[in-house]
Design a protein around this motif. Sequence first.
Motif, PDB file in Angstrom:
ATOM      1  N   GLN A 249     -17.185 -32.450 -17.374  1.00  0.00           N
ATOM      2  CA  GLN A 249     -15.878 -31.961 -16.950  1.00  0.00           C
ATOM      3  C   GLN A 249     -15.680 -32.072 -15.444  1.00  0.00           C
ATOM      4  OE1 GLN A 249     -13.350 -30.901 -19.064  1.00  0.00           O
ATOM      5  NE2 GLN A 249     -14.748 -31.780 -20.564  1.00  0.00           N
ATOM      6  N   LYS A 250     -16.781 -32.253 -14.717  1.00  0.00           N
ATOM      7  CA  LYS A 250     -16.718 -32.340 -13.259  1.00  0.00           C
ATOM      8  C   LYS A 250     -17.506 -33.551 -12.795  1.00  0.00           C
ATOM      9  CE  LYS A 250     -16.183 -27.419 -12.699  1.00  0.00           C
ATOM     10  NZ  LYS A 250     -16.573 -26.222 -12.008  1.00  0.00           N
ATOM     11  N   ILE A 251     -17.132 -34.044 -11.630  1.00  0.00           N
ATOM     12  CA  ILE A 251     -17.824 -35.203 -11.055  1.00  0.00           C
ATOM     13  C   ILE A 251     -19.306 -34.909 -10.899  1.00  0.00           C
ATOM     14  CG2 ILE A 251     -18.026 -36.644  -8.995  1.00  0.00           C
ATOM     15  CD1 ILE A 251     -15.580 -37.314 -10.617  1.00  0.00           C
ATOM     16  N   ARG A 252     -19.653 -33.710 -10.431  1.00  0.00           N
ATOM     17  CA  ARG A 252     -21.074 -33.404 -10.233  1.00  0.00           C
ATOM     18  C   ARG A 252     -21.846 -33.470 -11.540  1.00  0.00           C
ATOM     19  NH1 ARG A 252     -19.326 -27.823  -8.596  1.00  0.00           N
ATOM     20  NH2 ARG A 252     -19.442 -26.620 -10.511  1.00  0.00           N
ATOM     21  N   ASP A 253     -21.196 -33.147 -12.663  1.00  0.00           N
ATOM     22  CA  ASP A 253     -21.849 -33.266 -13.969  1.00  0.00           C
ATOM     23  C   ASP A 253     -22.118 -34.731 -14.295  1.00  0.00           C
ATOM     24  OD1 ASP A 253     -21.511 -30.498 -14.234  1.00  0.00           O
ATOM     25  OD2 ASP A 253     -19.661 -30.724 -15.390  1.00  0.00           O
ATOM     26  N   LEU A 254     -21.137 -35.574 -14.021  1.00  0.00           N
ATOM     27  CA  LEU A 254     -21.283 -37.007 -14.261  1.00  0.00           C
ATOM     28  C   LEU A 254     -22.400 -37.583 -13.389  1.00  0.00           C
ATOM     29  CD1 LEU A 254     -20.157 -39.553 -15.689  1.00  0.00           C
ATOM     30  CD2 LEU A 254     -18.625 -39.812 -13.728  1.00  0.00           C
TER      31      LEU A 254
ATOM     32  N   ASP B 154     -22.636 -43.212  -5.914  1.00  0.00           N
ATOM     33  CA  ASP B 154     -21.966 -42.708  -4.728  1.00  0.00           C
ATOM     34  C   ASP B 154     -20.618 -42.146  -5.180  1.00  0.00           C
ATOM     35  OD1 ASP B 154     -20.678 -42.230  -2.341  1.00  0.00           O
ATOM     36  OD2 ASP B 154     -21.021 -44.235  -1.532  1.00  0.00           O
ATOM     37  N   GLU B 155     -20.452 -40.847  -5.054  1.00  0.00           N
ATOM     38  CA  GLU B 155     -19.231 -40.202  -5.546  1.00  0.00           C
ATOM     39  C   GLU B 155     -17.967 -40.842  -4.984  1.00  0.00           C
ATOM     40  OE1 GLU B 155     -16.995 -35.874  -5.545  1.00  0.00           O
ATOM     41  OE2 GLU B 155     -19.112 -35.955  -5.013  1.00  0.00           O
ATOM     42  N   VAL B 156     -17.969 -41.200  -3.723  1.00  0.00           N
ATOM     43  CA  VAL B 156     -16.797 -41.785  -3.081  1.00  0.00           C
ATOM     44  C   VAL B 156     -16.375 -43.069  -3.785  1.00  0.00           C
ATOM     45  CG1 VAL B 156     -15.953 -42.796  -0.918  1.00  0.00           C
ATOM     46  CG2 VAL B 156     -17.345 -40.733  -0.869  1.00  0.00           C
ATOM     47  N   GLU B 157     -17.332 -43.836  -4.265  1.00  0.00           N
ATOM     48  CA  GLU B 157     -17.033 -45.113  -4.915  1.00  0.00           C
ATOM     49  C   GLU B 157     -16.377 -44.937  -6.291  1.00  0.00           C
ATOM     50  OE1 GLU B 157     -17.385 -48.111  -3.535  1.00  0.00           O
ATOM     51  OE2 GLU B 157     -18.249 -47.287  -1.707  1.00  0.00           O
ATOM     52  N   LEU B 158     -16.435 -43.729  -6.851  1.00  0.00           N
ATOM     53  CA  LEU B 158     -15.822 -43.476  -8.157  1.00  0.00           C
ATOM     54  C   LEU B 158     -14.302 -43.388  -8.082  1.00  0.00           C
ATOM     55  CD1 LEU B 158     -18.287 -40.765  -9.496  1.00  0.00           C
ATOM     56  CD2 LEU B 158     -17.969 -43.046 -10.466  1.00  0.00           C
ATOM     57  N   TYR B 159     -13.787 -43.004  -6.931  1.00  0.00           N
ATOM     58  CA  TYR B 159     -12.360 -42.727  -6.782  1.00  0.00           C
ATOM     59  C   TYR B 159     -11.559 -43.963  -6.388  1.00  0.00           C
ATOM     60  CZ  TYR B 159     -13.695 -37.802  -6.747  1.00  0.00           C
ATOM     61  OH  TYR B 159     -14.190 -36.578  -7.086  1.00  0.00           O
ATOM     62  N   PRO B 160     -10.254 -43.957  -6.759  1.00  0.00           N
ATOM     63  CA  PRO B 160      -9.364 -44.999  -6.250  1.00  0.00           C
ATOM     64  C   PRO B 160      -9.364 -44.931  -4.724  1.00  0.00           C
ATOM     65  CG  PRO B 160      -8.311 -43.765  -8.005  1.00  0.00           C
ATOM     66  CD  PRO B 160      -9.594 -43.056  -7.673  1.00  0.00           C
ATOM     67  N   PRO B 161      -9.180 -46.013  -4.028  1.00  0.00           N
ATOM     68  CA  PRO B 161      -8.631 -47.277  -4.500  1.00  0.00           C
ATOM     69  C   PRO B 161      -9.667 -48.220  -5.107  1.00  0.00           C
ATOM     70  CG  PRO B 161      -8.942 -47.434  -2.161  1.00  0.00           C
ATOM     71  CD  PRO B 161      -9.361 -46.034  -2.575  1.00  0.00           C
ATOM     72  N   ASN B 162     -10.901 -47.789  -5.248  1.00  0.00           N
ATOM     73  CA  ASN B 162     -11.898 -48.651  -5.885  1.00  0.00           C
ATOM     74  C   ASN B 162     -11.513 -48.908  -7.337  1.00  0.00           C
ATOM     75  OD1 ASN B 162     -13.812 -48.885  -3.680  1.00  0.00           O
ATOM     76  ND2 ASN B 162     -14.121 -46.696  -3.985  1.00  0.00           N
ATOM     77  N   GLU B 163     -11.842 -50.081  -7.801  1.00  0.00           N
ATOM     78  CA  GLU B 163     -11.532 -50.466  -9.180  1.00  0.00           C
ATOM     79  C   GLU B 163     -12.323 -49.569 -10.138  1.00  0.00           C
ATOM     80  OE1 GLU B 163      -9.333 -52.402 -11.850  1.00  0.00           O
ATOM     81  OE2 GLU B 163      -9.208 -52.733  -9.701  1.00  0.00           O
ATOM     82  N   PRO B 164     -11.668 -48.944 -11.128  1.00  0.00           N
ATOM     83  CA  PRO B 164     -12.375 -48.074 -12.067  1.00  0.00           C
ATOM     84  C   PRO B 164     -13.407 -48.851 -12.878  1.00  0.00           C
ATOM     85  CG  PRO B 164     -10.001 -48.028 -12.477  1.00  0.00           C
ATOM     86  CD  PRO B 164     -10.247 -49.027 -11.415  1.00  0.00           C
ATOM     87  N   GLN B 165     -14.561 -48.260 -13.075  1.00  0.00           N
ATOM     88  CA  GLN B 165     -15.621 -48.884 -13.862  1.00  0.00           C
ATOM     89  C   GLN B 165     -15.755 -48.230 -15.240  1.00  0.00           C
ATOM     90  OE1 GLN B 165     -17.052 -51.705 -12.744  1.00  0.00           O
ATOM     91  NE2 GLN B 165     -15.672 -51.441 -11.007  1.00  0.00           N
TER      92      GLN B 165
END
Length: 72
Positions: A27-32, A44-55
């Motif tokens: 439910q939270k990024i830290r869990d992921l 790297d948490e920052v890389e998960l967020y836009p504008p980076n392409e979703p993986q």
Amino acid sequence: MAVQDIKAFSNQAKADAQLAEKVRACQKIRDLLKVAKEHGHHLDEVELYPPNEPQFTADQLSPKLVDALLRV
């Protein structure tokens, strides 16, 4: 390199039903990030967020993480 790590973890979750359930339960990024680390991926948490392409795809994530990470 971080985006490749995210993609590798996403692909592993697609191939492993048990891991997929763990990822969907986050439910939270830290869990992921914790689940990823348990499976040998250091994201790297920052890389998960836009504008980076979703993986990840929407069906891989909880609705809460879909809202946070995907451009829907």
